[in-house]
Design an enzyme around this catalytic site. Structure first.
Site: not given
Ligand code: PEP
Length: 248
Positions: A9-11, A94, A96, A166, A172, A211
């Protein structure tokens, strides 16, 4: 044996120049025909990324989709459009989107249905906040998020999608769930589905996200109910992402 998936996931990060360098390294360095590898760039880069990946085994995904099929929804992107530009996967729900943009379980379920209806593979993200974990409510929260999709789409719809656990406190933050914590929630989710349809439960891919890095991927992916990962920050570093794919 369930085939593992590693999705990036490049966000809202990257640029055309940065993406081109990243994709070059991924396409050149990927050596995993037993793992499904997916990248999910921002909408505006989908076509560029599709071009860069079209002769590679890496699949294209999007980060979100509109619940509506078409019409006057300024700023939104439909499942049909994502399919039209070469997406195979799409993230729905997600954390976010849920926390920053107010997406509730019902909207996420409608997005899941819209994606599936257009032949995309939805990756349904589920996870509890830190306060909910500390209050012992993790299974209750992810169970509720899952039930919204099952209630709207039916359990059969899960055969066409993927789950991603998640925990919000791990995204993050650099603080991943322990392999045991991840395994416990993944087993719970599989059991919830398995109670309604044993075959779909057994075949369901459940990714862990939060993470994940090259250094912790293997111990997480070794857990029996962890079928790969959804990777945020580390998916933007080619060496890290390739090492995570290799761990899978
Ligand atoms: C994500 O954005 O779905 C995610 C898991 O981010 P990170 O790996 O940076 O925690």
């Amino acid at each position: 044996m369930r085939r593992k998936i590693v999705a990036g996931n490049w966000k809202m990060l990257g640029s055309r120049t940065e993406n081109a360098a990243l994709l070059d390294a991924l396409v050149g360095g990927l050596n995993a025909d037993t793992v499904t590898c997916v990248v999910c760039p921002p909408f505006v880069y989908l076509h560029d990324v599709w071009r860069a990946l079209r002769d590679s085994p890496i699949a294209l995904g999007a980060q979100d989709v509109c619940a509506e099929a078409q019409g006057a929804y300024t700023g939104e992107v439909s499942a049909a459009m994502l399919k039209d530009v070469g997406c195979e996967y799409v993230l729905v729900g997600h954390s976010e989107r849920r926390t920053l943009y107010g997406e509730d379980d019902q909207l996420v379920a409608r997005k899941y249905a819209a994606a599936l209806g257009r032949g995309l593979i939805p990756i349904l993200c589920l996870g509890e906040q830190l306060a909910e974990r500390e209050a012992g409510q993790s299974t209750q929260v992810v169970g509720r998020q899952l039930a919204a999709v099952v209630n709207l789409c039916g359990v059969q719809a899960l055969a066409g999608g993927v789950l991603a656990y998640e925990p919000v406190w791990a995204i993050g933050t650099g603080r991943n769930a322990s392999p045991e914590q991840a395994q416990a929630i993944h087993a719970f989710l599989r059991e919830q589905v398995g109670q309604q349809d044993a075959k779909i439960g057994a075949g369901l891919r459940i990714l862990y996200g939060g993470s994940v890095k090259a250094g912790n991927a293997r111990e997480l992916f070794d857990m029996p109910d962890v079928d790969g990962g959804l990777i945020g920050g580390a998916s933007l570093k080619s060496d890290e992402f390739l090492a995570i794919v290799a761990a899978a």
